[in-house]
Design an enzyme around this catalytic site. Structure first.
Site, PDB file in Angstrom:
ATOM      1  N   THR A  33      14.231  11.892   5.167  1.00 28.44           N
ATOM      2  CA  THR A  33      14.622  11.701   6.582  1.00 28.44           C
ATOM      3  C   THR A  33      16.065  11.225   6.698  1.00 28.44           C
ATOM      4  O   THR A  33      16.791  11.607   7.612  1.00 28.44           O
ATOM      5  CB  THR A  33      13.671  10.698   7.263  1.00 28.44           C
ATOM      6  N   GLY A  89      14.210   5.439   5.882  1.00 33.31           N
ATOM      7  CA  GLY A  89      12.895   5.965   6.249  1.00 33.31           C
ATOM      8  C   GLY A  89      11.810   4.992   5.836  1.00 33.31           C
ATOM      9  O   GLY A  89      12.085   3.873   5.397  1.00 33.31           O
ATOM     10  N   ALA A  90      10.576   5.429   5.982  1.00 34.80           N
ATOM     11  CA  ALA A  90       9.430   4.625   5.538  1.00 34.80           C
ATOM     12  C   ALA A  90       8.266   5.575   5.248  1.00 34.80           C
ATOM     13  O   ALA A  90       8.195   6.672   5.796  1.00 34.80           O
ATOM     14  CB  ALA A  90       9.024   3.621   6.608  1.00 34.80           C
ATOM     15  N   LYS A 101       7.238   1.222   1.718  1.00 32.13           N
ATOM     16  CA  LYS A 101       8.354   2.047   1.287  1.00 32.13           C
ATOM     17  C   LYS A 101       8.314   2.232  -0.208  1.00 32.13           C
ATOM     18  O   LYS A 101       7.625   1.462  -0.898  1.00 32.13           O
ATOM     19  CB  LYS A 101       9.686   1.406   1.709  1.00 32.13           C
ATOM     20  N   GLY A 102       9.064   3.232  -0.709  1.00 31.45           N
ATOM     21  CA  GLY A 102       9.069   3.434  -2.147  1.00 31.45           C
ATOM     22  C   GLY A 102       8.430   4.733  -2.580  1.00 31.45           C
ATOM     23  O   GLY A 102       8.321   5.022  -3.754  1.00 31.45           O
ATOM     24  N   GLU A 110      16.717  -0.380  -1.968  1.00 31.52           N
ATOM     25  CA  GLU A 110      16.599  -0.304  -0.498  1.00 31.52           C
ATOM     26  C   GLU A 110      16.384  -1.692   0.075  1.00 31.52           C
ATOM     27  O   GLU A 110      17.018  -2.096   1.049  1.00 31.52           O
ATOM     28  CB  GLU A 110      15.417   0.596  -0.110  1.00 31.52           C
TER      29      GLU A 110
HETATM   30  O1  DER Z   1      11.084   5.857  -0.868  1.00 31.10           O
HETATM   31  C1  DER Z   1      11.435   5.371   0.198  1.00 31.10           C
HETATM   32  O2  DER Z   1      11.413   4.153   0.425  1.00 31.10           O
HETATM   33  C2  DER Z   1      11.810   6.304   1.323  1.00 31.10           C
HETATM   34  O3  DER Z   1      12.693   5.685   2.212  1.00 31.10           O
HETATM   35  C3  DER Z   1      10.517   6.654   2.014  1.00 31.10           C
HETATM   36  O4  DER Z   1       9.947   5.473   2.420  1.00 31.10           O
HETATM   37  C4  DER Z   1      10.720   7.612   3.171  1.00 31.10           C
HETATM   38  O5  DER Z   1      10.901   8.876   2.620  1.00 31.10           O
HETATM   39  P1  DER Z   1      10.884  10.165   3.539  1.00 31.10           P
HETATM   40  O6  DER Z   1      11.989   9.958   4.549  1.00 31.10           O
HETATM   41  O7  DER Z   1      11.182  11.281   2.585  1.00 31.10           O
HETATM   42  O8  DER Z   1       9.541  10.246   4.157  1.00 31.10           O
END
Ligand code: DER
Length: 237
Positions: A33, A89-90, A101-102, A110
């Site tokens: 995102t 993102g999350a 997250k992660g 992050e």
């Molecule tokens: O790995 C992360 O923490 C990313 O920010 C994840 O939480 C969001 O990834 P996405 O935008 O691909 O859904």
């Protein structure tokens, strides 16, 4: 609308609201995102000649490459540790704005960069919005651990809080995922029906020797922007 369109809507709304001429340092998150965030910032810089001399601090090798590929000014915490706004993102956001997250394996950097920001803005498509953690995201809570300790940490977490913590195995490399920081990741699939105090869970897991960081972001988000299926943007704060 398609998921990418929803992500793009959220990203655009967040950037246009939070990245202004007064913004000197912006923290850039990781994942898919955030790509739309950097695209929008670059559009403002290169097409509109705005946001001159703004510095972007990355939260991963991926974010660093995004900044460089868009010819934006790269910064780091050594020189820019007072960040105006961090955007990321999350994997899931619950009704109390607790984040998982992660999913992309970058949670440690992050959380560090987010902790240096005055405002933390989360962007997501509608599939990330939940009442309770675990409703949508079923891959567990990522935890970054020292490689030597992943087995005792796994057992400790399962003893304390139930569920199952699994070592994250790479898809395009033999063996475990190794993070940007040279560590392993455990994905802890907690007990969905159980009531957890995520503040306490985050503290307790963080205290286990060998745990570097958890993917539980508690009391960190300022505002969340969700791109919805009907083309609107929902803001949670
Ligand atoms: O790995 C992360 O923490 C990313 O920010 C994840 O939480 C969001 O990834 P996405 O935008 O691909 O859904």
């Amino acid at each position: 609308i398609a998921l990418d369109a929803a992500k793009k809507l959220a990203a655009r709304a967040a950037v246009d609201q939070w990245v202004t001429e007064e913004t000197k340092v912006v923290g850039i998150g990781s994942g898919s995102t955030i790509v739309f965030v950097v695209d929008r910032i670059a559009e403002r810089v290169w097409k509109e000649g705005a946001l001159s001399d703004m510095i972007c601090v990355p939260s991963s090798y991926q974010a660093r490459k995004l900044i460089l590929d868009h010819n934006l000014t790269l910064g780091d915490l050594d020189r820019n540790c007072r960040i105006d706004v961090y955007i990321d993102g999350a994997d899931e956001v619950d009704s109390g704005m607790v984040l998982i997250k992660g999913g992309g394996g970058c949670l440690m950097q992050e959380k560090i960069v987010a902790s240096c920001a005055k405002s933390v803005i989360i962007i997501a498509d509608y599939t990330k919005k939940s009442l309770r953690l675990g409703e949508q995201w079923c891959k567990g809570i990522p935890i970054e651990v020292a490689p030597m300790a992943y087995v005792p940490i796994k057992h400790k977490i399962e003893e304390l809080f139930g569920g199952e913590a699994q070592l994250r195995i790479a898809l395009k490399k033999a063996g475990p995922i190794v993070t940007d920081n040279g560590n392993f990741l455990l994905d802890w699939r907690f007990v969905a029906k159980r009531e957890y105090n995520w503040y306490e869970v985050n503290l307790a897991i963080s205290m286990i020797p060998g745990v570097l960081e958890t993917g539980l972001f508690v009391d960190m988000a300022t505002k969340c922007y969700f791109g919805m299926a009907d083309g609107t943007v929902k803001v949670q704060s």
